[in-house]
Design a protein around this motif. Structure first.
Motif, PDB file in Angstrom:
ATOM      1  N   GLY A   4       0.818  -1.213   0.000  1.00  0.00           N
ATOM      2  CA  GLY A   4       0.000   0.000   0.000  1.00  0.00           C
ATOM      3  C   GLY A   4       0.852   1.264   0.000  1.00  0.00           C
ATOM      4  N   ASP A   5       1.920   1.243   0.789  1.00  0.00           N
ATOM      5  CA  ASP A   5       2.828   2.395   0.825  1.00  0.00           C
ATOM      6  C   ASP A   5       3.517   2.592  -0.515  1.00  0.00           C
ATOM      7  OD1 ASP A   5       2.266   3.059   3.450  1.00  0.00           O
ATOM      8  OD2 ASP A   5       3.885   1.827   4.263  1.00  0.00           O
ATOM      9  N   LYS A   6       3.953   1.478  -1.118  1.00  0.00           N
ATOM     10  CA  LYS A   6       4.619   1.571  -2.415  1.00  0.00           C
ATOM     11  C   LYS A   6       3.668   2.150  -3.462  1.00  0.00           C
ATOM     12  CE  LYS A   6       7.995  -2.110  -1.885  1.00  0.00           C
ATOM     13  NZ  LYS A   6       8.489  -3.390  -2.378  1.00  0.00           N
ATOM     14  N   MET A   7       2.422   1.695  -3.431  1.00  0.00           N
ATOM     15  CA  MET A   7       1.434   2.196  -4.393  1.00  0.00           C
ATOM     16  C   MET A   7       1.149   3.674  -4.149  1.00  0.00           C
ATOM     17  SD  MET A   7      -1.148  -1.093  -4.665  1.00  0.00           S
ATOM     18  CE  MET A   7      -2.478  -0.083  -5.143  1.00  0.00           C
ATOM     19  N   LYS A   8       1.067   4.054  -2.897  1.00  0.00           N
ATOM     20  CA  LYS A   8       0.810   5.453  -2.556  1.00  0.00           C
ATOM     21  C   LYS A   8       1.939   6.349  -3.062  1.00  0.00           C
ATOM     22  CE  LYS A   8       0.090   8.416   1.471  1.00  0.00           C
ATOM     23  NZ  LYS A   8       0.082   8.460   2.931  1.00  0.00           N
ATOM     24  N   HIS A   9       3.190   5.925  -2.842  1.00  0.00           N
ATOM     25  CA  HIS A   9       4.333   6.710  -3.300  1.00  0.00           C
ATOM     26  C   HIS A   9       4.375   6.772  -4.824  1.00  0.00           C
ATOM     27  CE1 HIS A   9       5.506   6.888   0.804  1.00  0.00           C
ATOM     28  NE2 HIS A   9       5.992   5.669   0.868  1.00  0.00           N
ATOM     29  N   ALA A  10       4.053   5.658  -5.475  1.00  0.00           N
ATOM     30  CA  ALA A  10       4.039   5.640  -6.943  1.00  0.00           C
ATOM     31  C   ALA A  10       2.961   6.564  -7.480  1.00  0.00           C
ATOM     32  CB  ALA A  10       3.827   4.216  -7.447  1.00  0.00           C
ATOM     33  N   ALA A  11       1.800   6.588  -6.816  1.00  0.00           N
ATOM     34  CA  ALA A  11       0.712   7.478  -7.244  1.00  0.00           C
ATOM     35  C   ALA A  11       1.110   8.937  -7.064  1.00  0.00           C
ATOM     36  CB  ALA A  11      -0.558   7.166  -6.459  1.00  0.00           C
ATOM     37  N   GLU A  12       1.767   9.251  -5.954  1.00  0.00           N
ATOM     38  CA  GLU A  12       2.230  10.625  -5.723  1.00  0.00           C
ATOM     39  C   GLU A  12       3.263  11.028  -6.772  1.00  0.00           C
ATOM     40  OE1 GLU A  12       3.649  10.581  -1.694  1.00  0.00           O
ATOM     41  OE2 GLU A  12       1.633  10.657  -0.847  1.00  0.00           O
TER      42      GLU A  12
END
Length: 98
Positions: A4-12
């Motif tokens: 989830g954190d990786k996806m959040k950072h990628a989205a940002e």
């Protein structure tokens, strides 16, 4: 760092890239710079999460080593095996932390 954190950072990061590209196309330097800032912020958060995970995995490896040695000293094969397993699990998690 979870998925989830990786996806959040990628989205940002993607949001920042979109802003930067839009700013370039429209000639809006402020939007372009804001996009670059968003990307830098996403990269910094990702790096901080990786560092945190590295420290946690090192702690897990150390704990496993202590358990392994304690098991060897006390002739408790179960503890020794658990210690080795903890160390291997920490190594795998660290490998996946890249």
């Amino acid at each position: 760092m979870g998925v989830g954190d990786k996806m959040k950072h990628a989205a940002e990061d993607l949001k920042g890239k979109t802003k930067e590209a839009t700013g370039k196309v429209t000639g809006n330097d402020e939007l372009r710079d804001e996009g670059r800032y968003d990307q830098d912020e996403a990269h910094a958060k990702h790096a901080a999460d990786k560092a945190k995970d590295t420290v946690e995995n090192a702690g897990r490896q150390a704990k496993g080593k202590v358990r392994e040695v304690a098991g060897a000293v006390t002739d408790d094969e179960g503890q020794e095996v658990k210690g080795k397993a903890e160390q291997e699990a920490a190594k795998v998690k660290q490998h996946l932390n890249k």
